[in-house]
Scaffold this active site. Structure first.
Site, PDB file in Angstrom:
ATOM      1  N   GLU A  90       0.829  -1.201   0.000  1.00 19.22           N
ATOM      2  CA  GLU A  90       0.000   0.000   0.000  1.00 19.22           C
ATOM      3  C   GLU A  90       0.868   1.258   0.000  1.00 19.22           C
ATOM      4  O   GLU A  90       1.962   1.272   0.559  1.00 19.22           O
ATOM      5  CB  GLU A  90      -0.941  -0.011   1.215  1.00 19.22           C
ATOM      6  CG  GLU A  90      -2.002  -1.107   1.071  1.00 19.22           C
ATOM      7  CD  GLU A  90      -3.170  -0.942   2.041  1.00 19.22           C
ATOM      8  OE1 GLU A  90      -4.312  -0.954   1.577  1.00 19.22           O
ATOM      9  OE2 GLU A  90      -2.945  -0.806   3.255  1.00 19.22           O
ATOM     10  N   CYS A 103       3.507   8.482   1.129  1.00 20.60           N
ATOM     11  CA  CYS A 103       3.984   7.560   2.163  1.00 20.60           C
ATOM     12  C   CYS A 103       4.174   6.204   1.498  1.00 20.60           C
ATOM     13  O   CYS A 103       3.216   5.622   0.985  1.00 20.60           O
ATOM     14  CB  CYS A 103       2.951   7.483   3.287  1.00 20.60           C
ATOM     15  SG  CYS A 103       3.360   6.257   4.553  1.00 20.60           S
ATOM     16  N   CYS A 110       6.041  -7.178   7.251  1.00 22.56           N
ATOM     17  CA  CYS A 110       7.092  -6.671   8.138  1.00 22.56           C
ATOM     18  C   CYS A 110       7.380  -7.713   9.207  1.00 22.56           C
ATOM     19  O   CYS A 110       6.472  -8.383   9.694  1.00 22.56           O
ATOM     20  CB  CYS A 110       6.613  -5.370   8.795  1.00 22.56           C
ATOM     21  SG  CYS A 110       7.834  -4.590   9.875  1.00 22.56           S
ATOM     22  N   CYS A 114       5.591  -5.215  15.918  1.00 22.89           N
ATOM     23  CA  CYS A 114       5.015  -4.233  16.850  1.00 22.89           C
ATOM     24  C   CYS A 114       3.543  -4.587  17.080  1.00 22.89           C
ATOM     25  O   CYS A 114       2.792  -4.812  16.128  1.00 22.89           O
ATOM     26  CB  CYS A 114       5.151  -2.820  16.283  1.00 22.89           C
ATOM     27  SG  CYS A 114       6.866  -2.315  16.033  1.00 22.89           S
ATOM     28  N   CYS A 117       0.524  -2.572  15.312  1.00 22.50           N
ATOM     29  CA  CYS A 117       0.621  -2.233  13.886  1.00 22.50           C
ATOM     30  C   CYS A 117       0.080  -3.328  12.971  1.00 22.50           C
ATOM     31  O   CYS A 117       0.417  -4.502  13.128  1.00 22.50           O
ATOM     32  CB  CYS A 117       2.081  -1.950  13.550  1.00 22.50           C
ATOM     33  SG  CYS A 117       2.328  -1.448  11.839  1.00 22.50           S
ATOM     34  N   CYS A 331      -1.475   5.982  10.133  1.00 17.04           N
ATOM     35  CA  CYS A 331      -0.288   5.271  10.607  1.00 17.04           C
ATOM     36  C   CYS A 331      -0.673   3.916  11.196  1.00 17.04           C
ATOM     37  O   CYS A 331      -1.564   3.818  12.027  1.00 17.04           O
ATOM     38  CB  CYS A 331       0.414   6.048  11.720  1.00 17.04           C
ATOM     39  SG  CYS A 331       0.904   7.672  11.249  1.00 17.04           S
TER      40      CYS A 331
HETATM   41  N1  SAH Z   1       8.951   0.229  10.410  1.00 18.70           N
HETATM   42  C1  SAH Z   1       9.144   1.649  10.415  1.00 18.70           C
HETATM   43  C2  SAH Z   1       8.318   2.332   9.371  1.00 18.70           C
HETATM   44  C3  SAH Z   1       6.827   2.330   9.642  1.00 18.70           C
HETATM   45  S1  SAH Z   1       6.351   3.929   9.978  1.00 18.70           S
HETATM   46  C4  SAH Z   1       8.870   2.186  11.826  1.00 18.70           C
HETATM   47  O1  SAH Z   1       8.482   1.401  12.676  1.00 18.70           O
HETATM   48  O2  SAH Z   1       9.121   3.356  12.087  1.00 18.70           O
HETATM   49  C5  SAH Z   1       4.770   3.757  10.610  1.00 18.70           C
HETATM   50  C6  SAH Z   1       4.618   4.499  11.888  1.00 18.70           C
HETATM   51  O3  SAH Z   1       3.274   4.279  12.415  1.00 18.70           O
HETATM   52  C7  SAH Z   1       5.552   3.997  12.956  1.00 18.70           C
HETATM   53  O4  SAH Z   1       5.932   5.057  13.773  1.00 18.70           O
HETATM   54  C8  SAH Z   1       4.662   3.039  13.689  1.00 18.70           C
HETATM   55  O5  SAH Z   1       5.142   2.708  14.946  1.00 18.70           O
HETATM   56  C9  SAH Z   1       3.370   3.799  13.729  1.00 18.70           C
HETATM   57  N2  SAH Z   1       2.201   2.966  14.013  1.00 18.70           N
HETATM   58  C10 SAH Z   1       2.054   1.649  13.803  1.00 18.70           C
HETATM   59  N3  SAH Z   1       0.846   1.235  14.185  1.00 18.70           N
HETATM   60  C11 SAH Z   1       0.193   2.323  14.648  1.00 18.70           C
HETATM   61  C12 SAH Z   1      -1.093   2.549  15.172  1.00 18.70           C
HETATM   62  N4  SAH Z   1      -1.982   1.576  15.309  1.00 18.70           N
HETATM   63  N5  SAH Z   1      -1.425   3.808  15.541  1.00 18.70           N
HETATM   64  C13 SAH Z   1      -0.542   4.828  15.384  1.00 18.70           C
HETATM   65  N6  SAH Z   1       0.685   4.670  14.899  1.00 18.70           N
HETATM   66  C14 SAH Z   1       1.066   3.431  14.538  1.00 18.70           C
END
Ligand code: SAH
Length: 339
Positions: A90, A103, A110, A114, A117, A331
């Site tokens: 995406e 973006c 991945c 986390c 996510c 995000c």
């Molecule tokens: N893997 C990299 C790039 C992804 S960026 C990283 O972790 O930074 C995507 C961003 O959205 C990251 O900061 C991630 O932690 C955040 N994110 C993931 N799930 C989310 C959620 N449910 N709500 C808000 N932010 C989230």
């Protein structure tokens, strides 16, 4: 077979010369690639014989748009792109006052795990090649018909777990004869792969490094971000200091604020201690809804207090505006196979 868009301009030129062709052909081909052609047939001013030679070694098929959604609230667009092998990623286009931002994803799925996510559900399938990362920018730009001026590597995947390809992508996307997007208009976000930060620092590029911090103690961070079991907060912050010394850029820290997990003033206090002496900005992101988990946003008042506490102690903090919420483009909501 290699994707033709995996080549840098210089590499393309070498290939063209090795075929006994004139140098200027590389510039013609490069223009077509930047415009977003999906086949050699579309390169009208390139001789058939040259296209035949290229075809034997390099494929060119671009990305296929499987689905496109547009937010009724803010115009954000989300694309589900199919890659040549059937895998999908995406990509999101957002409209800001300072320009149009894309973006982009760096991997299919991945491996980072986390807990909050969506991109990590189902794990990692494979990394994207430089050309596939680039094609997201090219095809999004082609679709909207306007110039994209900013890139955030904040889509699916962990860019520092695919650093070789990401480095080459950065070089190609910045190249003046191509998309010509300045490094200062590019942000790269990482969950905290420490050796990757040191490697990136060696390039001394003026890109913005974003760190997904999300917690202020190792115990709490490890419980939501498995990467913290390998690279602890202290090591991560040390790497950020090094990065800042090398690249002289303000670092951006992402803080997904989650009800009952990391939303207290004590957390804000810890954050102040952790970030002491780093030139930085904190992006507070009220955690977005992901079907498979049950994390919730704190009350707005709590989020405001959290930010005010940081601000009153000299750290600028902004609550990230939620874009594309009606199309699951915020995000942490991007995923592969989102049909
Ligand atoms: N893997 C990299 C790039 C992804 S960026 C990283 O972790 O930074 C995507 C961003 O959205 C990251 O900061 C991630 O932690 C955040 N994110 C993931 N799930 C989310 C959620 N449910 N709500 C808000 N932010 C989230």
């Amino acid at each position: 077979m290699t994707n033709l868009r995996d080549l840098s301009y210089k590499e393309l030129e070498e290939v063209i010369i090795s075929y006994g062709e004139k140098k200027f052909r590389s510039s013609q081909i490069w223009d077509w690639l930047t415009k977003g052609v999906s086949s050699y047939d579309e390169m009208l001013n390139v001789p058939l014989s040259l296209k035949e030679k290229l075809k034997e070694e390099y494929f060119l098929c671009g990305l296929e748009t499987v689905k496109k959604l547009e937010s009724k609230i803010d115009g954000t667009k989300k694309y589900l792109f199919r890659l040549y092998d059937g895998n999908m990623v995406e990509t999101v286009v957002m409209y800001y006052k300072h320009g149009i931002t894309v973006c982009i994803s760096s991997q299919v799925g991945c491996a980072m795990g986390c807990k909050f996510c969506a991109s990590t559900i189902g794990g990692l399938v494979r990394s994207l090649t430089p050309g596939e990362i680039l094609e997201q920018v090219i095809y999004a730009q082609k679709d909207i018909g306007e110039r994209i001026s900013n890139i955030v590597m904040m889509g699916i995947g962990e860019p520092l777990a695919n650093l070789g390809n990401v480095k080459k992508f950065l070089e190609i996307v910045n190249f003046e004869k191509g998309l010509n997007i300045g490094y200062r208009h590019i942000s790269l976000s990482t969950c905290g792969i420490v050796p990757g930060i040191y490697e990136l620092a060696k390039l001394k590029l003026p890109i913005t490094l974003s760190i997904s911090l999300h917690a202020t103690t190792n115990e709490s961070r490890s419980s939501i971000m498995p990467v913290n079991n390998t690279y602890k907060i202290e090591e991560l912050i040390e790497a950020c200091r090094h990065y800042q010394k090398e690249c002289s850029r303000r670092i951006s820290f992402e803080y997904a604020i989650i009800k009952g997990v990391n939303d207290t003033l004590k957390d804000a206090d810890n954050l102040l201690k952790i970030l002491k002496g780093i030139m930085c900005h904190v992006n507070v992101i009220p955690v977005n809804n992901v079907e498979e988990n049950s994390f919730e946003k704190p009350d707005p008042k709590k989020i405001k207090d959290f930010c005010s506490h940081l601000e009153s102690h000299g750290i600028t903090a902004t609550v990230r505006r939620e874009l594309g919420s009606d199309i699951n483009a915020s995000c942490g909501q991007l995923r592969k196979n989102n049909l």
